[in-house]
Scaffold this motif. Structure first.
Motif, PDB file in Angstrom:
ATOM      1  N   ASP A 170      22.669  37.994  29.327  1.00 40.25           N
ATOM      2  CA  ASP A 170      23.684  38.921  29.839  1.00 40.25           C
ATOM      3  C   ASP A 170      23.118  40.026  30.741  1.00 40.25           C
ATOM      4  O   ASP A 170      23.853  40.923  31.137  1.00 40.25           O
ATOM      5  CB  ASP A 170      24.441  39.557  28.663  1.00 40.25           C
ATOM      6  CG  ASP A 170      23.519  40.419  27.789  1.00 40.25           C
ATOM      7  OD1 ASP A 170      22.332  40.568  28.124  1.00 40.25           O
ATOM      8  OD2 ASP A 170      24.011  40.942  26.780  1.00 40.25           O
ATOM      9  N   GLU A 221      28.599  42.057  33.411  1.00 41.39           N
ATOM     10  CA  GLU A 221      28.337  41.928  31.976  1.00 41.39           C
ATOM     11  C   GLU A 221      28.275  43.281  31.282  1.00 41.39           C
ATOM     12  O   GLU A 221      28.543  43.373  30.086  1.00 41.39           O
ATOM     13  CB  GLU A 221      27.021  41.175  31.742  1.00 41.39           C
ATOM     14  CG  GLU A 221      27.100  39.670  31.922  1.00 41.39           C
ATOM     15  CD  GLU A 221      27.018  39.186  33.370  1.00 41.39           C
ATOM     16  OE1 GLU A 221      27.096  40.021  34.299  1.00 41.39           O
ATOM     17  OE2 GLU A 221      26.887  37.963  33.576  1.00 41.39           O
ATOM     18  N   GLN A 226      31.325  44.625  29.014  1.00 38.31           N
ATOM     19  CA  GLN A 226      31.615  44.272  27.613  1.00 38.31           C
ATOM     20  C   GLN A 226      30.949  45.212  26.613  1.00 38.31           C
ATOM     21  O   GLN A 226      31.226  45.142  25.427  1.00 38.31           O
ATOM     22  CB  GLN A 226      31.222  42.827  27.326  1.00 38.31           C
ATOM     23  CG  GLN A 226      29.846  42.467  27.832  1.00 38.31           C
ATOM     24  CD  GLN A 226      29.474  41.018  27.616  1.00 38.31           C
ATOM     25  OE1 GLN A 226      29.562  40.527  26.515  1.00 38.31           O
ATOM     26  NE2 GLN A 226      29.061  40.344  28.676  1.00 38.31           N
TER      27      GLN A 226
END
Ligand code: FRU
Length: 497
Positions: A75, A343, A346
């Motif tokens: 990620d 990413e 999140q």
């Protein structure tokens, strides 16, 4: 076979790195396992994960005989540490395993291509580098150096090319399966060039031609090239040494340059259309990109610069950090746009949102503070010329702060880390020209992570990075306007699970 020198580095990091408390490092920016880190190397996808290697000297926080450190990620924020990948353990690389890149081979093995450095004493007693390109092949953890190394050496240079400055190969695969790489070189005029090579198998290489050259206009030796298609055009990234300043676009010293153009692949003709800096802050160098599984072009850079790295945290067992990886696109004028990898979204927690705050003078906002945050600040004038200056005070307590100051009459954003924990007499400010928006608005997105601030202006038209060493309890954020502006603020803590 793991050489004794590599085993020693692996044992050292396994034994001592656990003594570094995690809160003494950035939370989601990569730092070395222990010791020194410079350029990102081998940023690439391998077996569904993203691997990143880095220029590494585990035994101290100073640059020394280069090894390759190694991590992987899914990620771009969580970095799983792997044992050091390479040490300078061969006669041809005994003075350093310098920068390079990586690719997955059709048989599932991973190929690393890097610059090997060995020093040679001339008849007059002078020592100089001999730089060649070498290969190592492995399984994602352990690598064997190729028995026929080097794969590119002096005889593979164009006429007049320097065997002393010949480094930093960046490999990719063409749709027809052939491999290509670009490497930096010094031309007879003393300045830099990017050379192109081709190979069917990754180990036997031949010279194709020169892609582009400085011709003494954009710095001297061109280090760490990368060359890739983006949004219908072709992009060349280089890190030139010894640049002369050009307006506010390029500062003196080690710079970073993005050239956007058109490329005729068959004839290797690259026609420049636009040239600009990549990052306009203080600490940035040696950027490298990968193409992600979903097609995004993602770039990571060393969030330091050779000219400013005297700024070091006291007593730390690590030195050097990477930027947060950034997604690259081009706007309709061919300008490079950079945004933090999506990413990160999140891991946004604890939103604090303010809208239409009329700012006049200086304020702080309840809940808006922190050192591991993703914050967007938008300001707009309340009437024409309603303000002459906007200031953002970050990482602040009574003693320290890092500031961003924008003056609409000049469209200059000034980054200032004079009071950010460094006592080194080095560059602490940078002035950045911003393209004014028609509505007079300014949007700043800030990613802060303990020891750094990355600023993305107007949706990524400008990116600017700075390393700071302010003590961690300096979490204050202040907003200040001379005159009045309308302001929106959206702030999240970044919390990794
Ligand atoms: C750039 C650089 C590269 C070289 C490496 C050595 O920062 O000078 O050209 O390969 O660092 O560590």
């Amino acid at each position: 076979m793991i050489s004794p020198m590599l085993q020693k580095a692996r044992d050292f990091e396994a034994h001592y790195a656990p003594f570094i408390p995690p809160e003494h490092r950035p939370a989601f920016h990569l730092t070395p396992t222990i010791g020194w880190m410079n350029d990102p190397n081998g940023f690439s996808m391998y077996k569904g994960e993203y691997h990143l290697f880095y220029q590494y000297y585990p035994y101290s926080t100073e640059w020394n005989d280069m090894h390759w450190g190694h991590v992987k990620t899914r990620d771009f924020l969580h970095w799983e540490r792997l044992p050091a990948a390479m040490a300078p353990d061969q006669p041809y690389d005994k003075n350093g395993v310098f920068s390079g890149s990586a690719i997955e081979l059709p048989d599932g093995r991973q190929l690393l291509v890097y610059t090997a450095v060995r020093q040679i004493r001339e008849v007059d007693g002078e020592l100089h580098d001999c730089q060649t390109q070498c290969v190592a092949i492995g399984d994602g953890v352990d690598y064997e150096k190729w028995p026929n190394n080097p794969v590119l050496e002096e005889k593979d240079l164009p006429e007049g090319g320097s065997p002393i400055d010949f480094r930093d190969p960046k490999i990719w695969q063409e749709p027809d399966g052939t491999y290509r790489l670009v490497a930096g070189n010094r031309t007879p005029d003393g300045s830099g060039a990017v050379l192109l090579y081709e190979s069917k198998n990754g180990t036997d290489w031949s010279y194709v031609g020169t892609v582009d050259a400085s011709r003494n206009l954009y710095g001297m030796m061109w280090e760490c090239p990368d060359f890739f298609p983006l949004d219908g055009k072709q992009v060349l990234l280089v890190s030139p040494q010894e640049m002369s300043p050009i307006g506010l676009e390029f500062h003196a010293g080690h710079g970073n340059v993005c050239i956007v153009g058109h490329y005729d692949k068959e004839r290797n003709i690259f026609v420049r259309e636009r040239i600009q800096a990549i990052d306009y802050g203080i600490d940035f160098y040696a950027a490298q990109t990968l193409e992600a599984a979903d097609g995004r072009r993602i770039m990571i850079g060393w969030m330091q610069n050779w000219n400013t790295l005297s700024v070091k945290p006291r007593n730390a067992r690590w030195f050097g950090q990477m930027t947060l990886p950034r997604e690259l696109t081009l706007d309709k004028d061919g300008r490079l746009i950079q945004t933090p990898v999506r990413e990160i979204e999140q891991y946004r927690r604890n939103p604090v949102v303010y809208q239409n705050v009329l700012l006049s003078g200086e304020i702080s906002l309840v809940g808006v503070y922190g050192r591991m945050i993703d914050m967007t600040v938008k300001i707009r004038p309340v009437s024409p010329s309603s303000y002459s200056c906007f200031r953002l005070h970050l990482a602040r307590d009574g003693q320290f702060e890092t500031t961003l100051r924008y003056k609409p009459d000049t469209s200059i954003l000034k980054m200032d880390r004079t009071r950010s924990g460094s006592n080194a007499d080095t560059v602490h400010t940078r002035s950045i020209l911003i393209k004014p928006r028609e509505d007079g608005a300014l949007k700043l997105r800030l990613i802060m992570d303990r020891n750094s601030i990355e600023v993305f202006v107007n949706d990524g038209e400008v990116a600017a990075s700075v390393a700071i060493f302010t003590r961690q309890d300096a979490v204050g954020i202040g907003f200040e306007a001379t005159g009045s502006v309308m302001m929106d603020v959206e702030k999240y803590d970044i919390v990794l699970d």
